[in-house]
Design an enzyme around this catalytic site. Sequence first.
Site, short mmCIF file in Angstrom:
data_model
loop_
_atom_site.label_atom_id
_atom_site.label_comp_id
_atom_site.label_asym_id
_atom_site.label_seq_id
_atom_site.Cartn_x
_atom_site.Cartn_y
_atom_site.Cartn_z
CD GLU A 133 -19.84 42.67 -9.64
OE1 GLU A 133 -19.71 43.33 -8.59
OE2 GLU A 133 -20.59 41.70 -9.75
CB CYS B 232 -15.30 48.44 -5.83
SG CYS B 232 -14.85 46.71 -5.62
P1 NAP Z 1 -14.26 53.31 -15.52
O1 NAP Z 1 -13.70 54.61 -15.94
O2 NAP Z 1 -15.73 53.15 -15.51
O3 NAP Z 1 -13.58 52.23 -16.50
C1 NAP Z 1 -13.76 50.85 -16.31
C2 NAP Z 1 -13.37 50.11 -17.56
O4 NAP Z 1 -14.28 50.44 -18.60
C3 NAP Z 1 -11.98 50.46 -18.10
O5 NAP Z 1 -11.40 49.31 -18.63
C4 NAP Z 1 -12.29 51.47 -19.18
O6 NAP Z 1 -11.28 51.54 -20.15
C5 NAP Z 1 -13.56 50.89 -19.75
N1 NAP Z 1 -14.41 51.83 -20.45
C6 NAP Z 1 -14.50 53.17 -20.29
N2 NAP Z 1 -15.46 53.66 -21.11
C7 NAP Z 1 -15.98 52.61 -21.78
C8 NAP Z 1 -17.00 52.47 -22.76
N3 NAP Z 1 -17.67 53.52 -23.22
N4 NAP Z 1 -17.27 51.24 -23.24
C9 NAP Z 1 -16.60 50.16 -22.79
N5 NAP Z 1 -15.63 50.23 -21.85
C10 NAP Z 1 -15.33 51.43 -21.36
O7 NAP Z 1 -13.76 52.89 -14.07
P2 NAP Z 1 -12.27 52.95 -13.49
O8 NAP Z 1 -11.93 54.37 -13.26
O9 NAP Z 1 -11.36 52.10 -14.30
O10 NAP Z 1 -12.46 52.20 -12.11
C11 NAP Z 1 -12.85 52.82 -10.92
C12 NAP Z 1 -14.30 52.57 -10.64
O11 NAP Z 1 -14.58 51.18 -10.70
C13 NAP Z 1 -14.71 53.00 -9.24
O12 NAP Z 1 -15.92 53.70 -9.33
C14 NAP Z 1 -14.89 51.69 -8.48
O13 NAP Z 1 -15.81 51.75 -7.42
C15 NAP Z 1 -15.33 50.77 -9.54
N6 NAP Z 1 -14.97 49.39 -9.23
C16 NAP Z 1 -15.94 48.47 -8.97
C17 NAP Z 1 -15.60 47.18 -8.64
C18 NAP Z 1 -16.65 46.13 -8.38
O14 NAP Z 1 -16.27 44.95 -8.35
N7 NAP Z 1 -17.89 46.45 -8.18
C19 NAP Z 1 -14.26 46.80 -8.58
C20 NAP Z 1 -13.29 47.75 -8.88
C21 NAP Z 1 -13.64 49.04 -9.19
P3 NAP Z 1 -10.14 52.67 -20.07
O15 NAP Z 1 -9.46 52.51 -18.77
O16 NAP Z 1 -9.30 52.37 -21.24
O17 NAP Z 1 -10.88 53.99 -20.18
#
Ligand code: NAP
Length: 512
Positions: free
Chosen positions: A256, A293
Amino acid sequence: MISLQSYVRGRWVAGSGDTKTLHDPATEAVLGDVRQGGVDFAEVLAHATTTGGPALRAMTFPQRAEALKALSAKLHEHRDELLDIATQNGGNTRGDGKFDLDGCTGTLAYYAQLGSQLPAAAHLVDGDGLQLTRSPRFFGQHVLVPRPGAAVHINAFNFPAWGMGEKMACALLAGVPVIEKAGTPSALLAYRIAQLVVDSKLLPEGAFQFLAGSVSGLLDLLGPMDTVAFTGSSATGALIRGNKHLVTRSVRVNIEADSINPAVLGPDADGDTFEQFVANIATDMTQKAGQKCTAVRRILVPADRIAEVEEALVERLRAIKVGNPANGDVRMGPVASSEALATVRAGMQRLQAVSDTVLGGPQAIADRGYFVAPTLLRAKDPNAAVLHELEVFGPCATMVAYDGTAASAAALCNRGGGGLVASAYSDDRAFVEALVLGIAPWHGRVWLGSEKTMSQATPPGAVLPATIHGGPGRAGGGEELGGLRGLHPYLQRTAIQGDRAVVGRAFGRDGA
Ligand code: NAP
């Protein structure tokens, strides 16, 4: 000051290694920290699959549903405390916090209700049985059975409660133990929820584990019966999808990711339909400081109505008080972290290069805290690539002019490369039908606003458990929720073929 721990193998363990600090994004006060390492992932997985999985699968669907219902009630009992944490560590207004937390408890309750109506069996029947040859003896039946692996849930920072709750609800009801990883900047809320889940003892041991730090290395240990459900940015999603261990072992992966969600104003839209359009866009831009999102990023407006829309949106956005969400009259808080603020500002600047700024902008608006103003832009060129490719994950949206035809609106919507939700506001059925057919393949959800739904519709930014969430292309290609469909990532669909007396009775509706 609190040091977050992980709940693994039946106990809370302190992390070790690098530290990330948790802040109050409104004041920048330090609230706690998260250590990035210190957990043996092989042991976590073994505990889930050898202890949690068998215990969950020994329960029927209605029994697991009962546990979800009680869990929802338990979290709801702590609503005020949890909302306070959402304000402190997430920068959420009370309304933002409710959106997240009530979404979590509501989704748990929804799946509890759904599960209570499922059979007290070890499998689900999938469709009708089939006569496979000329003889009625040889019979086939598709069934859905829980996969004896673990569900690894990686959640984004912006919905610490709902993100964890909606994933947990589906996996646990399916009979699969969960390993929950919270997004770090706002992890305090997920951590407190995890404590309540554990203390409640409503789930069998091993069914729920919680990871506070990094999951680096965990994915390399997963096998064919495990499922990864990830929510976050497209960039991280692509990294996970490309993990060679997940690929070679055919581990199920649901992504997602992000989305440049469009909202289309039909050329005819006026009265209540126009009001609904303006109100929903202002809400989307400012609820959770635009960190949703599903928030609208591109506002598609017939070229001859741009001035009218601009005036109406500016009036709404100017009335929104920005500040510390601990103050009751504040309607928009800060973004979640200093990193998020820097990324949002840089993104706004990139959009400004192809747009005029109508309101707001990336400049500082407070001495302290990660605040940014609601920002409305007007594209100079509707075809500028950055408008359709860059997600600014903050209170920012861009008006993009189109020629008033459904075909040109659809073409612009689809430039987003695949989205979570597209919304359209019109009472002209021919326009709506042409637009929907044009954009449906590119969007997981199409939301239609009209005079008739004005007082009854949920807003397009709200994800409902009864309908699917997810979208193609850059949105990740995943699918969550959607009633019983939400259980499918955790269930194996198997075709059983054999003697009708056995297959139909033991696995199909003949035995029901
Ligand atoms: P993110 O930086 O991609 O991180 C998401 C999750 O992945 C966090 O728990 C992060 O941990 C973890 N993570 C980071 N690098 C990783 C890796 N190499 N391997 C495994 N896990 C890893 O996103 P975010 O900044 O938290 O969230 C914002 C983004 O999410 C926005 O772009 C938004 O549009 C999107 N989003 C999408 C939805 C949907 O349902 N489609 C819903 C909400 C948000 P850490 O935080 O510890 O780095």
